[in-house]
Design an enzyme around this catalytic site. Structure first.
Site, PDB file in Angstrom:
ATOM      1  N   ARG A  60       0.756  -0.941   0.072  1.00  0.00           N
ATOM      2  CA  ARG A  60      -0.127  -0.151  -0.031  1.00  0.00           C
ATOM      3  C   ARG A  60       0.843   1.106   0.072  1.00  0.00           C
ATOM      4  NH1 ARG A  60      -4.102  -0.257   4.865  1.00  0.00           N
ATOM      5  NH2 ARG A  60      -2.391  -0.399   5.656  1.00  0.00           N
ATOM      6  N   LYS A 166       6.603 -18.240   9.207  1.00  0.00           N
ATOM      7  CA  LYS A 166       6.055 -17.881  10.436  1.00  0.00           C
ATOM      8  C   LYS A 166       5.517 -17.043  10.975  1.00  0.00           C
ATOM      9  CE  LYS A 166       9.746 -17.961  13.839  1.00  0.00           C
ATOM     10  NZ  LYS A 166       9.395 -17.008  14.422  1.00  0.00           N
ATOM     11  N   ASP A 195      10.644 -21.716   6.942  1.00  0.00           N
ATOM     12  CA  ASP A 195      11.740 -22.590   9.407  1.00  0.00           C
ATOM     13  C   ASP A 195      13.098 -21.733   8.289  1.00  0.00           C
ATOM     14  OD1 ASP A 195      12.754 -22.435  10.959  1.00  0.00           O
ATOM     15  OD2 ASP A 195      12.243 -23.660  10.955  1.00  0.00           O
ATOM     16  N   HIS A 196      13.655 -20.556   8.194  1.00  0.00           N
ATOM     17  CA  HIS A 196      14.605 -20.084   8.080  1.00  0.00           C
ATOM     18  C   HIS A 196      15.670 -20.703   8.665  1.00  0.00           C
ATOM     19  CE1 HIS A 196      14.359 -17.294  11.151  1.00  0.00           C
ATOM     20  NE2 HIS A 196      15.562 -17.637  11.346  1.00  0.00           N
ATOM     21  N   LYS A 200      20.039 -22.596   6.962  1.00  0.00           N
ATOM     22  CA  LYS A 200      21.214 -23.471   7.586  1.00  0.00           C
ATOM     23  C   LYS A 200      21.480 -23.805   7.541  1.00  0.00           C
ATOM     24  CE  LYS A 200      19.866 -19.203  11.214  1.00  0.00           C
ATOM     25  NZ  LYS A 200      20.920 -18.433  11.031  1.00  0.00           N
ATOM     26  N   HIS A 258      11.050 -24.080  14.890  1.00  0.00           N
ATOM     27  CA  HIS A 258      12.734 -24.086  15.193  1.00  0.00           C
ATOM     28  C   HIS A 258      13.277 -24.805  15.361  1.00  0.00           C
ATOM     29  CE1 HIS A 258      12.830 -20.600  12.975  1.00  0.00           C
ATOM     30  NE2 HIS A 258      13.003 -19.252  14.261  1.00  0.00           N
ATOM     31  N   LYS A 356      15.082 -14.083  25.536  1.00  0.00           N
ATOM     32  CA  LYS A 356      15.888 -13.233  25.422  1.00  0.00           C
ATOM     33  C   LYS A 356      16.894 -12.417  26.443  1.00  0.00           C
ATOM     34  CE  LYS A 356      13.189 -12.094  20.793  1.00  0.00           C
ATOM     35  NZ  LYS A 356      13.410 -12.194  20.064  1.00  0.00           N
TER      36      LYS A 356
END
Length: 504
Positions: A60, A166, A195-196, A200, A258, A356
């Site tokens: 947009r 995701k 799922d990045h 890897k 993950h 985190k």
């Protein structure tokens, strides 16, 4: 005759995508700017995209094609992995198009269909297009419905695919609803759930390490493995993701996808081949065999970071972050204990944790082995000796470490833990492609082995839902100071089993 460079049977040769285009919805977001656009350029720079490749942005914004090209250019300049080459950019940017509009705008989707038809003629994309939904899941039904309504989801003699980011729902029910919406428009083989982490290099090396070497597989079982720890730790807070993160939390954000996928790769049996179907069958068996502990209060832990120190800087607690409610009960740390009901893994606990504002940024899988059944040494010689471990580092500093006991130089028989280390950066001249490069190329090639299908997604939610429901009845998560390794309850969870978390 087929071009041998595109022969999927010979993996030694580069896999080059055939005529195709990519449409990105949500092209103004961070994911598109930091990951998707740079990955497209890096693929082109490596010669893995066809000369007539097309990239279409949908958002947009009141942009013209040249405005979109400038946005892509800036994203590439800042985030691309490979050097900028003018001749590559010139050829790639000739295929850039932008379609303004929102997801309820029928006129915009008519323009999108016309843009794609024009690209088929001008760039030779052959009707082959992938639609990347880099948007919040609540908009998936709108976009998928519009693609169907405007005859964009299927095309004669060509392929159409959809890529879904995701999270795949927020629980089992919403995941099933989402899967129903998508599967009504696209067949299963045309749906790619990103799922990045599975893109890897180190994650893919789990399969190579296990099944290409006779060294590991004989001891990869309950007779030799004491337990497995899978950790994804971040030293940062939530950044600008308050609206997303506070509705999701650490368990839904990381463990459901993950970490459970990493566990499946570690625990799966050897597939009969490495095609998508065979890999999926073995991963599903693992997820189907997962057993939750009876006492969720003793074998799970959750926490929320409080004020503390990170990288020498004083940082605020979670509820002091911008746009986070002061009474938020969202966990920023989650740890769970799981077991797998199979002969190979009977009695072997898998400990998964994510959080985190922890001590440092690291993602790793540690396979911790049992102690030797007999040590013909003085107890004082080996009292500080730990357990053998094989540690797969997913990020950063990708590689594998093997920890074992060795004699200390000298006349006495003193044994100490040492490590033997393999690092990708030191062993290979080739630089590892970024995860999104591999995953986007797999989408364009129609090669889905690393993409979880809806059965895996739903099985993962079946594992996690009871834990989330249990936590919802237990009040607020336990606070832990920023810069530490999580709440005390997480340490107690392993201590009850006579074990302790690794300090990465």
């Amino acid at each position: 005759m087929n071009n041998p460079l595109r022969d999927p049977q010979d993996r030694r040769l580069p896999r080059i995508a055939g005529p195709c285009g990519l449409v990105i919805f949500g092209v103004t977001g961070d994911l598109a700017r930091k990951k998707l656009m740079p990955a497209v350029y890096d693929l082109a720079n490596r010669g893995l995209l066809p000369p007539g490749f097309a990239l279409v942005g949908f958002a947009r914004r009141d942009w013209a094609n040249q405005d979109f090209a400038k946005i892509v250019h800036d994203a590439v300049a800042e985030h691309a992995r490979t050097p900028f080459r003018e001749e590559v950019w010139r050829q790639l940017s000739e295929g850039f198009r932008f379609v303004p509009g929102d997801f309820a705008d029928d006129v915009a989707f008519d323009r999108l269909r016309q843009t794609i038809e024009d690209l088929d003629k001008e760039r030779g994309t052959g009707g082959n297009h992938a639609f990347y939904l880099s948007i919040p899941p609540r908009f998936f039904p709108d976009v998928v419905g519009q693609l169907k309504e405007h005859s964009l989801a299927a095309h004669d003699d060509s392929w159409r695919r959809v890529v879904v980011e995701k999270p795949f729902g927020s629980d089992l029910q919403t995941a099933r609803e989402l899967n129903t919406v998508v599967s009504e428009v696209f067949p299963a083989e045309s749906v790619f759930r990103i799922d990045h982490y599975l893109g890897k290099e180190t994650v893919q090396n789990i399969l190579a390490m296990r099944f290409a070497n006779a060294l590991f597989e004989p001891i990869w079982n309950t007779h030799y493995v004491d337990h497995v720890q899978i950790t994804m730790a971040e030293d940062i807070g939530i950044g600008g993701r308050a609206g997303y993160y506070d509705a999701i939390g650490a368990a839904r954000d990381v463990i459901q996808n993950h970490l459970l996928q990493l566990m499946a790769l570690i625990a799966m049996e050897e597939p009969i081949s490495f095609d998508a179907r065979s890999l999926r069958i073995e991963k599903q068996k693992v997820l189907e065999g997962v057993r939750l502990p009876r006492r969720l209060d003793l074998h799970t832990a959750r926490g929320q970071y409080a004020e503390g120190w990170s990288g020498g800087v004083k940082v605020p607690g979670y509820t002091a972050e911008e746009d986070i409610p002061a009474d938020s009960r969202t966990e920023t740390f989650a740890a769970i204990k799981l077991e797998i009901g199979s002969a190979r893994w009977a009695g072997v606990p898998f400990y998964l944790r994510a959080g985190k504002r922890l001590g440092r940024r690291v993602t790793e899988v540690a396979v911790v082995f049992k102690r030797a059944p007999h040590l013909p040494f003085n107890e004082t010689v080996t009292e500080a000796l730990g357990e053998n471990a094989l540690v797969i580092r997913v990020q950063p500093d990708e590689g594998v470490t093997v920890r074992f006991g060795s004699k200390v130089p000298g006349t006495a028989m003193e044994i100490r833990d040492v490590s033997m280390d393999f690092a990708y950066g030191g062993s290979f001249v080739e630089s590892s492609p970024e995860a999104y490069e591999r995953l986007i190329l797999d989408v364009l090639l129609g090669d889905p082995p690393l993409f979880p299908q809806h059965e895996e997604v739903e099985l993962s939610w079946q594992i996690l839902d009871p834990i989330i429901e249990h936590w919802a009845k237990k009040g607020s998560p336990e606070p832990y100071p920023s810069g530490t390794w999580g709440p005390a309850s997480a340490d107690a969870m392993l201590a009850r089993d006579g074990r302790a978390w690794r300090r990465p």
